[in-house]
Design a protein around this motif. Sequence first.
Motif, PDB file in Angstrom:
ATOM      1  N   LYS A 260      -2.420   4.394  16.641  1.00 24.89           N
ATOM      2  CA  LYS A 260      -3.678   3.896  16.106  1.00 24.89           C
ATOM      3  C   LYS A 260      -3.405   2.790  15.080  1.00 24.89           C
ATOM      4  CE  LYS A 260      -7.723   6.763  15.170  1.00 24.89           C
ATOM      5  NZ  LYS A 260      -8.034   8.034  14.511  1.00 24.89           N
ATOM      6  N   SER A 261      -2.429   3.017  14.229  1.00 25.61           N
ATOM      7  CA  SER A 261      -2.222   2.026  13.176  1.00 25.61           C
ATOM      8  C   SER A 261      -1.577   0.750  13.742  1.00 25.61           C
ATOM      9  CB  SER A 261      -1.476   2.635  11.984  1.00 25.61           C
ATOM     10  OG  SER A 261      -0.134   2.377  12.055  1.00 25.61           O
TER      11      SER A 261
ATOM     12  N   ALA B 117      -2.277  -0.332  16.784  1.00 25.39           N
ATOM     13  CA  ALA B 117      -3.417  -0.961  17.467  1.00 25.39           C
ATOM     14  C   ALA B 117      -4.277  -1.723  16.466  1.00 25.39           C
ATOM     15  CB  ALA B 117      -4.255   0.102  18.191  1.00 25.39           C
ATOM     16  N   ALA B 118      -4.516  -1.100  15.318  1.00 25.80           N
ATOM     17  CA  ALA B 118      -5.348  -1.742  14.292  1.00 25.80           C
ATOM     18  C   ALA B 118      -4.706  -3.034  13.812  1.00 25.80           C
ATOM     19  CB  ALA B 118      -5.561  -0.784  13.130  1.00 25.80           C
ATOM     20  N   ALA B 119      -3.377  -3.109  13.900  1.00 32.16           N
ATOM     21  CA  ALA B 119      -2.665  -4.317  13.476  1.00 32.16           C
ATOM     22  C   ALA B 119      -2.529  -5.315  14.624  1.00 32.16           C
ATOM     23  CB  ALA B 119      -1.291  -3.935  12.938  1.00 32.16           C
ATOM     24  N   GLY B 120      -3.130  -4.995  15.762  1.00 30.92           N
ATOM     25  CA  GLY B 120      -3.060  -5.897  16.914  1.00 30.92           C
ATOM     26  C   GLY B 120      -1.675  -5.949  17.545  1.00 30.92           C
ATOM     27  N   VAL B 121      -0.915  -4.860  17.385  1.00 32.64           N
ATOM     28  CA  VAL B 121       0.441  -4.825  17.949  1.00 32.64           C
ATOM     29  C   VAL B 121       0.402  -4.091  19.279  1.00 32.64           C
ATOM     30  CG1 VAL B 121       2.791  -3.965  17.612  1.00 32.64           C
ATOM     31  CG2 VAL B 121       1.489  -4.850  15.654  1.00 32.64           C
ATOM     32  N   ASN B 122       0.871  -4.748  20.328  1.00 33.83           N
ATOM     33  CA  ASN B 122       0.884  -4.137  21.651  1.00 33.83           C
ATOM     34  C   ASN B 122       2.136  -3.273  21.817  1.00 33.83           C
ATOM     35  OD1 ASN B 122      -0.073  -3.745  24.314  1.00 33.83           O
ATOM     36  ND2 ASN B 122       1.474  -5.216  25.034  1.00 33.83           N
ATOM     37  N   ILE B 123       1.958  -2.050  22.299  1.00 29.49           N
ATOM     38  CA  ILE B 123       3.101  -1.150  22.516  1.00 29.49           C
ATOM     39  C   ILE B 123       3.566  -1.289  23.958  1.00 29.49           C
ATOM     40  CG2 ILE B 123       3.866   1.247  22.515  1.00 29.49           C
ATOM     41  CD1 ILE B 123       1.640   1.807  20.444  1.00 29.49           C
ATOM     42  N   GLU B 124       4.848  -1.641  24.144  1.00 28.27           N
ATOM     43  CA  GLU B 124       5.352  -1.857  25.500  1.00 28.27           C
ATOM     44  C   GLU B 124       6.021  -0.621  26.083  1.00 28.27           C
ATOM     45  OE1 GLU B 124       7.734  -5.428  25.469  1.00 28.27           O
ATOM     46  OE2 GLU B 124       6.285  -6.446  24.179  1.00 28.27           O
TER      47      GLU B 124
ATOM     48  N   VAL C 162       6.205  -2.442  10.572  1.00 27.67           N
ATOM     49  CA  VAL C 162       6.854  -1.527   9.622  1.00 27.67           C
ATOM     50  C   VAL C 162       5.999  -1.370   8.365  1.00 27.67           C
ATOM     51  CG1 VAL C 162       8.832  -1.274   8.063  1.00 27.67           C
ATOM     52  CG2 VAL C 162       9.208  -1.886  10.455  1.00 27.67           C
ATOM     53  N   ARG C 163       5.479  -2.489   7.863  1.00 29.95           N
ATOM     54  CA  ARG C 163       4.638  -2.423   6.654  1.00 29.95           C
ATOM     55  C   ARG C 163       3.371  -1.604   6.917  1.00 29.95           C
ATOM     56  NH1 ARG C 163       7.008  -7.711   5.531  1.00 29.95           N
ATOM     57  NH2 ARG C 163       5.564  -8.714   6.960  1.00 29.95           N
ATOM     58  N   ARG C 164       2.761  -1.827   8.074  1.00 32.84           N
ATOM     59  CA  ARG C 164       1.550  -1.074   8.419  1.00 32.84           C
ATOM     60  C   ARG C 164       1.828   0.424   8.499  1.00 32.84           C
ATOM     61  NH1 ARG C 164      -3.593  -3.306   9.775  1.00 32.84           N
ATOM     62  NH2 ARG C 164      -3.314  -5.565   9.741  1.00 32.84           N
TER      63      ARG C 164
ATOM     64  N   HIS D 208       4.302   2.108   7.177  1.00 31.62           N
ATOM     65  CA  HIS D 208       4.672   2.612   5.851  1.00 31.62           C
ATOM     66  C   HIS D 208       3.405   2.917   5.045  1.00 31.62           C
ATOM     67  CE1 HIS D 208       6.578   2.545   1.801  1.00 31.62           C
ATOM     68  NE2 HIS D 208       7.628   2.981   2.455  1.00 31.62           N
ATOM     69  N   ALA D 209       2.428   2.034   5.149  1.00 37.43           N
ATOM     70  CA  ALA D 209       1.168   2.247   4.424  1.00 37.43           C
ATOM     71  C   ALA D 209       0.372   3.393   5.065  1.00 37.43           C
ATOM     72  CB  ALA D 209       0.347   0.963   4.423  1.00 37.43           C
ATOM     73  N   ALA D 210       0.307   3.405   6.404  1.00 37.12           N
ATOM     74  CA  ALA D 210      -0.506   4.416   7.087  1.00 37.12           C
ATOM     75  C   ALA D 210      -0.023   5.831   6.753  1.00 37.12           C
ATOM     76  CB  ALA D 210      -0.476   4.187   8.589  1.00 37.12           C
ATOM     77  N   PHE D 211       1.272   6.017   6.643  1.00 30.91           N
ATOM     78  CA  PHE D 211       1.797   7.357   6.342  1.00 30.91           C
ATOM     79  C   PHE D 211       2.016   7.561   4.843  1.00 30.91           C
ATOM     80  CE2 PHE D 211       2.648   6.972  10.874  1.00 30.91           C
ATOM     81  CZ  PHE D 211       2.197   8.206  11.325  1.00 30.91           C
ATOM     82  N   GLU D 212       1.507   6.619   4.055  1.00 28.63           N
ATOM     83  CA  GLU D 212       1.510   6.729   2.589  1.00 28.63           C
ATOM     84  C   GLU D 212       2.890   7.017   2.017  1.00 28.63           C
ATOM     85  OE1 GLU D 212      -2.038   8.823   0.953  1.00 28.63           O
ATOM     86  OE2 GLU D 212      -2.366   9.328   3.052  1.00 28.63           O
ATOM     87  N   LEU D 213       3.887   6.288   2.525  1.00 30.05           N
ATOM     88  CA  LEU D 213       5.253   6.579   2.088  1.00 30.05           C
ATOM     89  C   LEU D 213       5.577   5.971   0.731  1.00 30.05           C
ATOM     90  CD1 LEU D 213       7.142   6.195   5.479  1.00 30.05           C
ATOM     91  CD2 LEU D 213       6.138   8.220   4.436  1.00 30.05           C
ATOM     92  N   GLY D 214       4.800   4.993   0.307  1.00 32.60           N
ATOM     93  CA  GLY D 214       5.070   4.363  -0.980  1.00 32.60           C
ATOM     94  C   GLY D 214       4.414   5.097  -2.141  1.00 32.60           C
ATOM     95  N   ARG D 215       3.598   6.066  -1.771  1.00 33.16           N
ATOM     96  CA  ARG D 215       2.841   6.809  -2.754  1.00 33.16           C
ATOM     97  C   ARG D 215       3.790   7.572  -3.680  1.00 33.16           C
ATOM     98  NH1 ARG D 215       0.405  12.374  -1.292  1.00 33.16           N
ATOM     99  NH2 ARG D 215       2.362  12.341  -0.173  1.00 33.16           N
ATOM    100  N   GLN D 216       3.461   7.633  -4.966  1.00 34.95           N
ATOM    101  CA  GLN D 216       4.236   8.446  -5.902  1.00 34.95           C
ATOM    102  C   GLN D 216       3.969   9.915  -5.599  1.00 34.95           C
ATOM    103  OE1 GLN D 216       6.456   7.289  -8.244  1.00 34.95           O
ATOM    104  NE2 GLN D 216       6.060   5.408  -7.110  1.00 34.95           N
ATOM    105  N   ALA D 217       4.934  10.785  -5.960  1.00 37.82           N
ATOM    106  CA  ALA D 217       4.719  12.228  -5.785  1.00 37.82           C
ATOM    107  C   ALA D 217       3.468  12.622  -6.569  1.00 37.82           C
ATOM    108  CB  ALA D 217       5.924  12.988  -6.299  1.00 37.82           C
TER     109      ALA D 217
END
Length: 423
Positions: free
Chosen positions: A372-373, A375-382, A404-406, A408-417
Amino acid sequence: VSGDREHRPLVVMKFGGSSVANPDRMKNVARRIIDKKREGNRCVVVVSAMGDTTDDLIDLSKKINADPPDREMDLLMSAGEQISSALLAMAIQAEGEKAAAFFAPQLGIRTDSVHTKARIVEIDGTRLQKEITNGNIAVCAGFQGLDASNDITTLGRGGSDTTAVALAVALKADVCEVYTDVDGIYTADPRVVPEARKIERIYFDEMLELASLGAKVMMNRSIEFAKKYNIPLHVRSSLNGNAGSWIIEEEETPMMERPIVRAVAADKDQARITAIDLPDVPGVAAKLFGGLAESNINVDMIVQSSSEHEIGKNDIAFTVASTDLKRAVERLKPVLKDLSGGSIVFSDDVAKVSIVGVGMRSHAGVAAKMFKSLAAAGVNIEMISTSEIKVSCIISRSKADEAVRRLHAAFELGRQAPVAAGA
Ligand code: ADP
Ligand code: ASP
Ligand code: MG
C-alpha cells in the motif's frame, strides 16, 4: 601455559576502508588499538583496503581488460589489504607498541577456489596465537585467503567483516568489534534516511536478512559465522567513542520492545532476467538454473508464469547480482538452444527494497501495508518474495531511495521509543 597474559581478554577489532582512508585516520585507528591493548586486552586487528582502493583497482583492471579473469582479479584486489595492514602496523609501531602485519599466506586462512567470492573452509591460527602470546598486536589483511593450490582468493565485497568473525571464532576471542563510519546498525541506511535511528540490539537472523538484502554495513557471510558460533558482534564508529549496536542471539524473553519491522534495506546491485516462451515441460527450470549454479551464479527471486504470447509456453523471471548479469546471459544462451525454444530479455534498472523483522512472524497484514505504501508513492512492484521475517519487492532502481524513505515512515521506524505516561 598459564600466567597473566593468557587470561587477558582477546579482542578482534575490524576497521573498514573509510576508517583507514588516509594517514590521519590510520594514526587515529592505531591509537584506538593501543588504548585497547593498554586497557589489558590482547588484540588481533583486521583491516580493509584504504578508502576506495578496491573500487579503484577494479576500475583500473577494466581499462586493461574488459573481462578480466577472476584469479588475477583476486591477486589484484588483495593488494589493497596488503598495503593497509602493513601501514597500520607501522602506525602502531610509530607510537611505540609492538605490532606485526600479516597477509593471507601467513594467516592460515584456507578457502575454496571460487575466486572473487571464496568461502573460508579452515583457519590454522597457530601463527597468530604465537604472535599474540609474544605481546604483538597482530594486524591482519582482511578479505583474502589462500586456496588449495596456494592461489590468493577474495571473500566477496565487504569480506573483511567475514575475516574478522572467522578469526574471532578460530582464536576463541572474547569479543569481536567492528569499527566503521557510522555509529552502528540503523533502521535504514542513514545516508538515505536522515531520520533513521540507531538500533541498540538486533538479532542475528534480522541482521543476516538485512545484510543479504543490501544493507552493506555488514557482510552477510560474517553474520552466518557469528550466528553459527554465537559470537556477539559490537558494531560501532571508529571516529567517536559512542556505544554502537550489538548483534546477538534472539532472546527467549526479549528485554526490548519487539517491533514488528526492525529495519528497511535496499539493494541496487540487482538485475532481472526473463526467459520467455519456454516449452512447458518437466526439467526446464532444472536446466536453466543448473547451468547458472555450475557457473557459481546465485539466483535470487524466481517467478514463473504462463507466456503472454503462446499457450503451452512459460516465462521464468529471476534476479541475479548485476555483477553476474553478463555471465548469466552468456551461460543461458546454450541452455536455450538445448531446449530448442525461448529467448532472453534482461534489465539492470531494478532494485530490491525489503522490510525485515522477527516480529513479522506473529503479525498479519505487514506485507499489505508495504504494498500500500509503495502504491501511494507511485512505485510499481515487479516481483515479490517473502519469508517469515522479511518481505522484498523488486522495483525500478530510480525509485529505490524514495521507496526506502516511504517504508521507513510508514512503519514509523524513526519514531522515538514511547515515553511512559506522566513522564
Ligand atoms: P566499512 O568500510 O567500515 O566496511 P561499509 O561502507 O562497508 O563500511 O558499511 C558502512 C556503510 O553502510 C555506512 O556508511 C552506511 O551508509 C551503510 N549502511 C547501509 N545500511 C545501513 C544500516 N542499516 N545501518 C548502518 N549503516 C548502513
Ligand atoms: N576492500 C574490500 C571491499 O571493498 C573488503 C572490505 O572492505 O571489507 O569490498
Ligand atoms: Mg564493509
